[in-house]
Scaffold this motif. Structure first.
Motif, PDB file in Angstrom:
ATOM      1  N   GLY A 272       0.791  -1.215   0.000  1.00  0.00           N
ATOM      2  CA  GLY A 272       0.000   0.000   0.000  1.00  0.00           C
ATOM      3  C   GLY A 272       0.825   1.266   0.000  1.00  0.00           C
ATOM      4  N   PHE A 288      -6.001   0.676   4.115  1.00  0.00           N
ATOM      5  CA  PHE A 288      -5.230  -0.175   3.226  1.00  0.00           C
ATOM      6  C   PHE A 288      -5.881  -1.549   3.121  1.00  0.00           C
ATOM      7  CE2 PHE A 288      -2.268   2.903   5.027  1.00  0.00           C
ATOM      8  CZ  PHE A 288      -1.646   3.389   3.893  1.00  0.00           C
ATOM      9  N   ASN A 289      -6.077  -1.996   1.893  1.00  0.00           N
ATOM     10  CA  ASN A 289      -6.634  -3.316   1.606  1.00  0.00           C
ATOM     11  C   ASN A 289      -5.847  -3.826   0.408  1.00  0.00           C
ATOM     12  OD1 ASN A 289      -8.216  -5.575   1.218  1.00  0.00           O
ATOM     13  ND2 ASN A 289     -10.138  -4.503   1.561  1.00  0.00           N
ATOM     14  N   THR A 290      -4.834  -4.663   0.655  1.00  0.00           N
ATOM     15  CA  THR A 290      -3.789  -4.869  -0.340  1.00  0.00           C
ATOM     16  C   THR A 290      -3.419  -6.343  -0.524  1.00  0.00           C
ATOM     17  OG1 THR A 290      -1.949  -4.697   1.236  1.00  0.00           O
ATOM     18  CG2 THR A 290      -2.809  -2.637   0.324  1.00  0.00           C
ATOM     19  N   CYS A 294       0.574  -3.702   3.976  1.00  0.00           N
ATOM     20  CA  CYS A 294      -0.207  -2.461   3.917  1.00  0.00           C
ATOM     21  C   CYS A 294       0.717  -1.254   3.896  1.00  0.00           C
ATOM     22  CB  CYS A 294      -1.170  -2.400   5.098  1.00  0.00           C
ATOM     23  SG  CYS A 294      -2.444  -3.685   5.066  1.00  0.00           S
ATOM     24  N   MET A 322      -6.037  -1.180   8.607  1.00  0.00           N
ATOM     25  CA  MET A 322      -5.443  -2.185   7.753  1.00  0.00           C
ATOM     26  C   MET A 322      -6.376  -3.379   7.648  1.00  0.00           C
ATOM     27  SD  MET A 322      -3.092  -0.268   9.356  1.00  0.00           S
ATOM     28  CE  MET A 322      -1.524   0.551   9.051  1.00  0.00           C
ATOM     29  N   GLY A 325      -3.689  -8.054   3.772  1.00  0.00           N
ATOM     30  CA  GLY A 325      -2.281  -7.754   3.529  1.00  0.00           C
ATOM     31  C   GLY A 325      -1.380  -8.740   4.235  1.00  0.00           C
ATOM     32  N   GLY A 328       0.429  -5.433   8.620  1.00  0.00           N
ATOM     33  CA  GLY A 328      -0.208  -4.131   8.806  1.00  0.00           C
ATOM     34  C   GLY A 328       0.813  -3.021   8.689  1.00  0.00           C
ATOM     35  N   LEU A 354      -5.369 -10.825   6.663  1.00  0.00           N
ATOM     36  CA  LEU A 354      -4.230 -10.068   7.164  1.00  0.00           C
ATOM     37  C   LEU A 354      -3.360 -11.028   7.964  1.00  0.00           C
ATOM     38  CD1 LEU A 354      -2.749  -7.364   7.555  1.00  0.00           C
ATOM     39  CD2 LEU A 354      -4.158  -6.992   9.595  1.00  0.00           C
TER      40      LEU A 354
END
Length: 466
Positions: A272, A288-290, A294, A322, A325, A328, A354
């Motif tokens: 991110g 953030f969403n990745t 993140c 976060m 990902g 975080g 995550l």
């Protein structure tokens, strides 16, 4: 006292050897001064709408695609020549066949419901520019939004930057990947593997970065937004989706503010935000969403990071959310130039996708130092791996540059569900030193903590599953 291995079960565990010279309370008292040192942007009250320079909204004109890049370039040039202001992208969808290169005193402003859709055709991102790929300098495809050696520059507004990357564009260049999302690559398809190896050899041999030239048929993806050697940078309010690779990537910058940004992109290496060898950075109120970390703080890779020898330092992360990902907030793994003075507070992190909340990673090939990390008030709903993960054996790479990790203070972290509370993997040559974890509660965990090669660890009022 050194802990070789411990399962760290029980309600309260305390291992005290010595107290780090810079305690956690004193460090937090320094935070206002750290934030105050970040110089802010300021722009004249002048607007240059891209519509006034020939841009056509809607993506179609006279039966063909309406490329807005010439209009955007013209607006930026005139704005810069006038002494600065806002280059405004009005409401609607606007197609851009190629990169946007920003200049000093220019604020690229996206109105609410405005979308810049970048062509996914790689040829539009040539001629190549001076940039970085995974911590190594080179000449390669231009990032989609790019500035080098500029001052007082911004991207603002409530609009969207859409890189249009996906399984049919950019992402397959990664090659084999273990991600959850289909990125479009099939065995036999071209990928970045050979070029990554060549770039590493050129850097190790000390070849000048300007002679490390890559582009067509090398398959090295560009970052989405990259500010290189810039001062006073602002990214505020925008939404960024569908990135080729790293998403927000300031490099060798000073005074950077990233505020209220929403990042959604699940491709390979879709980190991110990656401040790399930057000084005085504030990342706040972002989401953030990745497909990768993140936030990942970096400082160059291997020989190239040591050649430049510029750390990332004085970085503040607060009020962020976060979701998916790998981590975080991550420090490393390209950290050969070092990382120090990082503050993380008041963040929420939770998703079954995550993997970790706080993540530190390096190895003796990449080396570097990581010191003075201060974390407090982190709420973790669910992570699939360790809540706090330190790995100095990352990727099973070894070399002659053992990393140094020391003076870490983590307070008031709560976790409802995790793979394990802690996983600290130092080495005999690189023990993790001077760690304080205080006032933390780790609820349901699938496995106990792992502690290997850690010196001076304090667990104070730490509750873990029995």
């Amino acid at each position: 006292m050194q802990v070789a291995r411990s399962s760290c079960l029980g309600i309260v565990a305390v291992l005290i050897c010595r107290v780090a010279a810079w305690g956690r309370e004193g460090a937090w008292e320094e935070l206002p001064a750290v934030v105050q040192a970040i110089r802010t942007t300021e722009f004249p009250n002048r607007d240059f709408s891209i519509a006034e320079y020939g841009a056509h909204e809607g993506g179609a004109r006279e039966g063909g695609a309406a490329d807005c890049k010439p209009a955007i370039d013209a607006a930026i040039a005139e704005c810069s020549a006038a002494g600065g202001g806002r280059v405004v992208v009005p409401r609607g969808e606007w197609l851009v066949n190629g990169p946007i290169h920003l200049r000093s005193n220019v604020n690229l402003h996206l109105a609410s419901d405005a979308t810049l859709k970048f062509s996914p055709e790689p040829r539009y991102y040539l001629p190549a520019v001076f940039t970085r790929f995974e911590g190594t300098e080179l000449v390669n495809f231009s990032p989609l939004v790019y500035a080098i050696d500029q001052e007082n520059v911004a991207i603002t507004g409530a609009g969207t930057l859409d890189g249009q990357a996906g399984p049919k564009a950019w992402w397959p260049w990664k090659g084999k990947w273990g991600g959850e999302v289909d990125h479009g690559w099939q065995p036999g398809d071209p990928d970045q593997t050979a070029a990554v190896a060549r770039l590493g050899k050129l850097a190790d041999a000390g070849t000048s970065p300007t002679e490390r030239r890559f582009g067509t048929d090398d398959y090295l993806r560009p970052s989405f937004v990259q500010f290189y050697r810039c001062r006073r940078v602002l990214i505020d309010g925008v939404r960024i989706i569908n990135s080729p690779m790293w998403i927000v990537h300031p490099v060798l910058c000073e005074s950077v503010i990233i505020r209220g940004v929403s990042v959604h992109s699940h491709g390979p290496n879709n980190d991110g935000c990656n401040p790399e060898s930057c000084r005085n950075v504030l990342i706040e109120d972002c989401e953030f969403n990745t497909g990768d970390d993140c936030i990942a703080i970096k400082s160059g890779r291997n020989a190239d990071g040591r050649r430049l020898n510029v750390p990332s330092e004085n970085i503040v992360i607060r009020g962020c959310t976060m979701r998916d990902g790998h981590g975080g907030v991550t420090l490393g793994s390209e950290m050969s130039g070092g990382i120090r003075n990082v503050y993380v507070e008041d963040c929420e992190m939770s998703s079954p996708n995550l993997e970790r909340a706080i993540r530190l990673k390096s190895n003796s090939l990449r080396g570097g130092f990581l010191e003075n990390l201060f974390v407090r008030n982190i709420r973790v709903g669910e992570v699939s791996d360790a809540v706090i993960h330190i790995d100095l054996r990352y990727f099973d790479e070894t070399g002659e540059h053992p990393p140094v990790v020391r003076n870490l203070h983590l307070d008031h972290i709560t976790s409802e569900k995790s793979g394990r509370p802690l996983c600290f993997l130092g080495t005999a040559r690189s023990p993790i030193r001077d760690v304080v974890i205080a006032n933390c509660r780790f609820e349901t965990a699938a496995e106990p903590s792992i502690i290997e090669h850690v010196e001076s660890l304090q667990l104070l009022n730490v509750m873990q599953p029995e």
